[in-house]
Design an enzyme around this catalytic site. Structure first.
Site, short mmCIF file in Angstrom:
data_model
loop_
_atom_site.label_atom_id
_atom_site.label_comp_id
_atom_site.label_asym_id
_atom_site.label_seq_id
_atom_site.Cartn_x
_atom_site.Cartn_y
_atom_site.Cartn_z
N THR A 1 37.96 29.55 42.25
CA THR A 1 38.66 30.84 41.90
C THR A 1 37.78 31.46 40.60
O THR A 1 36.95 30.76 39.84
CB THR A 1 40.24 30.72 41.22
OG1 THR A 1 40.65 31.85 40.88
CG2 THR A 1 40.01 29.71 40.05
N GLU B 1 45.63 28.11 41.97
CA GLU B 1 45.84 27.16 41.18
C GLU B 1 47.44 26.72 41.49
O GLU B 1 47.76 25.50 40.98
CB GLU B 1 46.05 27.65 39.59
CG GLU B 1 44.38 27.77 39.00
CD GLU B 1 44.01 29.07 39.07
OE1 GLU B 1 44.64 30.10 39.88
OE2 GLU B 1 43.25 29.47 38.36
N LYS C 1 41.29 42.82 40.98
CA LYS C 1 41.49 42.44 42.26
C LYS C 1 41.25 43.54 43.34
O LYS C 1 42.05 44.58 43.09
CB LYS C 1 42.90 41.87 42.51
CG LYS C 1 42.66 40.85 43.55
CD LYS C 1 43.79 39.80 43.41
CE LYS C 1 43.70 38.43 44.36
NZ LYS C 1 44.70 37.67 44.69
N TRP D 1 38.50 38.82 43.93
CA TRP D 1 38.39 39.12 42.69
C TRP D 1 37.11 39.69 42.00
O TRP D 1 35.87 39.50 42.64
CB TRP D 1 38.32 37.65 41.81
CG TRP D 1 39.54 37.10 41.62
CD1 TRP D 1 40.09 35.87 42.29
CD2 TRP D 1 40.97 37.84 41.15
NE1 TRP D 1 41.58 35.79 42.06
CE2 TRP D 1 41.91 36.82 41.30
CE3 TRP D 1 41.15 38.74 40.29
CZ2 TRP D 1 43.29 37.01 40.74
CZ3 TRP D 1 42.43 39.16 39.85
CH2 TRP D 1 43.48 38.16 40.07
P1 AMP Z 1 44.12 34.03 43.67
O1 AMP Z 1 43.97 32.75 42.77
O2 AMP Z 1 42.98 34.97 44.01
O3 AMP Z 1 45.34 34.10 44.68
O4 AMP Z 1 44.78 35.52 42.78
C1 AMP Z 1 45.96 35.06 42.10
C2 AMP Z 1 46.61 36.53 41.43
O5 AMP Z 1 46.40 37.48 42.16
C3 AMP Z 1 47.69 36.36 40.54
O6 AMP Z 1 47.80 35.63 39.46
C4 AMP Z 1 47.91 37.78 40.49
O7 AMP Z 1 47.49 38.45 39.29
C5 AMP Z 1 47.51 38.32 41.60
N1 AMP Z 1 48.72 38.44 42.68
C6 AMP Z 1 48.81 37.80 43.66
N2 AMP Z 1 50.04 38.19 44.53
C7 AMP Z 1 50.47 39.30 43.79
C8 AMP Z 1 51.56 40.08 44.00
N3 AMP Z 1 52.30 40.05 44.86
N4 AMP Z 1 51.66 41.32 43.08
C9 AMP Z 1 50.70 41.46 42.26
N5 AMP Z 1 49.84 40.67 41.96
C10 AMP Z 1 49.57 39.58 42.73
#
Ligand code: AMP
Length: 543
Positions: A186, A331, A439, A444
């Protein structure tokens, strides 16, 4: 007194064994990189996963060594999910959208020994193999006759030639369920990316939970299209849960444009799909002008970024599709919350239901949540007070791979970097993000990387990267720059300076020159203040 029930480790191999025995004729359909459709069954997934396990044994790859993938969603990737982990090795799914430098760094950090890749990523592998001395074998996910003769990649074989000669019989080894099964990097909020290292136990428990009715509600009657990539947190665990329930799986391969996704949904009777908002934006963008309708699609899980209200409305009102809003993170394997209504909400008006549906949802059994203030004091679940969101549970990270970044936990809780409210019914809503990342289209972008490149320019004194709302990509980065006294620099010059230093889509959309960037008491850039100052700013690419 101990219970007297059998003790059987929760292993990923048990999922594929189950799928073969109980759902052997359920289909797995993939659009291949070549563009054609490949169709077979869970029985064949199991047989070929065993051939793959035999191939790994034949090369004497030790237990727990990493086998990396650079691959789209497809049947060979699915076989790697089961064959690599099931035989005791660790599957390392790499995000091919990263810059080659980042990919080489990640492959070396993970100490990958084998790299399996789709032919679309051949140029990428050609660009990095010399920098990855630990990788002793390259496997092109293609037929033997598609292997290029002069790729320049050492020890390159085709997947079909590699596994084809191996027997389909294989005794899956039994071992401790806490053994590592797969890993995913990540973007670090600071410094280099860090890896979540999943275990057989965490993955199997997550697969159970993900299939529950109020979670992803998966069953043997479903035809499921995971558009969410298999290189991103195991496609939200769908491949494992699909094996557990015996669902039909439909993989889109590299064709993620609206037309291709729509045609696949219709051709394969897909009733259920999952992906980030950007993908659905492209799908709806194709359907509306062409006046298309779904004949089978009934629900879609949308997560990874906040789902725009207009998207939930469009799916429901124009197409009769229910949107389930989901939240999670790498995570967390990744599922944390899903937004499904409770019984008492069913009599509410559509408008009132919508207020709930827009939230990220309520916790799944296995995920505990809390919100805290800056002093770590727990905040009330009143739906109004925002706080730092912390989580804990059996599929949530305890520590990053190789202990990178030190102990991430706070009193045993994992701080998500999201800021949220939780209401009295337990529905969580993200209101902000405390981690310094952007994002864009579900991927990211590290603000720090964007800033570091800018300040490497001789005319830049200070740079702050912030995310701006974007109708298609959800967020896009811009860089706010203070020039050195007397220095000359244009927007175009700085954007040009980014080229080749980071992946193209990670280059900011705009440069805003200012006289000063607001700083806090400790000298840290105050991005909240900067965002307020730029509240009327319009992205040049948003129109
Ligand atoms: P990742 O580890 O790349 O899956 O990203 C996780 C992060 O994406 C979370 O900590 C949030 O900041 C963002 N995220 C994931 N799902 C959502 C959602 N439904 N609404 C807003 N932010 C989200």
């Amino acid at each position: 007194m101990l219970g007297l029930m059998q003790s059987q480790p929760l292993l990923i191999s048990s999922l594929i064994e189950f799928a073969q025995r109980h759902h052997g004729d359920a289909q797995v359909v993939s659009r291949r990189v070549e563009g054609d459709i490949h169709r077979y069954t869970w029985r064949e997934v199991a047989l070929r996963s065993r051939q793959l396990a035999n191939a790994l044994d034949a090369m004497k790859l030790p237990f727990s060594e990493r086998v990396a993938t650079l691959a789209w969603n497809g049947y060979r990737h699915l076989e790697l999910y089961f064959g690599v982990s099931g035989s005791g090795r660790v599957l390392h799914t790499i995000n091919p959208r990263l810059h080659p430098d980042q990919i080489a760094w990640i492959a070396n950090h993970a100490q990958d020994k084998v790299l399996c890749f789709d032919m679309s990523f051949l140029p990428l592998v050609q660009a990095i193999h010399a920098r990855c001395p630990g990788i002793g074998k390259y496997v092109a996910l293609c037929d033997a006759d598609k292997l290029p003769a002069d790729s320049g990649i050492p020890n390159l074989v085709s997947y079909e030639a590699w596994i084809g000669a191996q027997p389909t019989a294989y005794e899956w080894p039994q071992f401790d369920e806490n053994t590592a099964s797969s890993m995913c990097y990540t973007s670090g909020t600071t410094g280099n990316p860090k890896a979540a290292l999943y275990s057989h136990r965490s993955t199997t428990l997550h697969a159970y939970a993900a299939a529950l009715p109020d979670v992803m509600c998966m069953s043997a009657r479903d035809s499921i299209l995971p558009v969410v990539p298999m290189f991103h947190v195991n496609a939200w665990g769908i491949p494992y849960s699909a094996a557990l329930v015996g669902a039909k799986l439909v993989f889109p391969g590299p064709a993620l444009d609206g037309k291709s996704v729509y045609e696949l949904i219709e051709a394969e009777g897909v009733n259920y799909a999952a992906g980030v908002p950007t993908v659905w934006q492209m799908l709806l963008g194709h359907m509306k002008p062409n006046k298309l309708r779904f004949s089978t699609l009934k629900r879609t899980v949308i997560g990874g970024s906040a789902c725009p209200p207009a998207m939930i409305d469009a799916f429901r009102d124009d197409y009769g599709v229910e949107v389930l809003h989901a939240w999670g993170m790498t995570e967390m394997s990744p599922l944390g919350t899903l937004c499904t209504l409770k019984n008492k909400h069913l009599t509410m008006s559509t408008e009132d239901q919508m207020k709930i549906r827009l939230k990220q949802g309520r916790a799944i059994y296995g995920v505990d949540m809390r919100i805290v203030d800056h002093d770590g004091k727990e905040l009330p679940w009143d739906g109004k007070t925002p706080g730092d969101l912390h989580v804990k549970g059996p599929w949530i990270l305890r520590e990053y791979f190789k202990g990178e970044g030190g102990d991430p936990l706070v009193d045993g809780w994992f701080p998500t970097g999201d800021v949220a409210t939780i209401d009295a019914d337990g529905y969580m809503q993200i209101t902000d993000r405390s981690k310094d990342v952007i994002k864009s289209g579900g991927e990211w972008i590290s603000s720090i990387d964007v800033e570091n490149i800018a300040v490497a320019h001789p005319a830049v004194a200070m740079a702050a990267c912030i995310g701006m709302r974007h109708p298609k990509w959800d967020e896009r980065p811009i860089v706010v720059v203070v020039k050195k006294p007397g220095a000359e620099l244009t927007r175009e010059e700085l954007l040009k300076f980014y080229e080749g230093k980071t992946a193209k889509w990670q280059i900011p959309d705009d440069v805003v020159f200012v006289d000063a960037i607001p700083l806090g008491a400790t000298g840290k850039m105050l991005k909240t203040r900067l965002r307020e100052l730029l509240k009327d700013y319009q992205l040049p690419t948003a129109g």
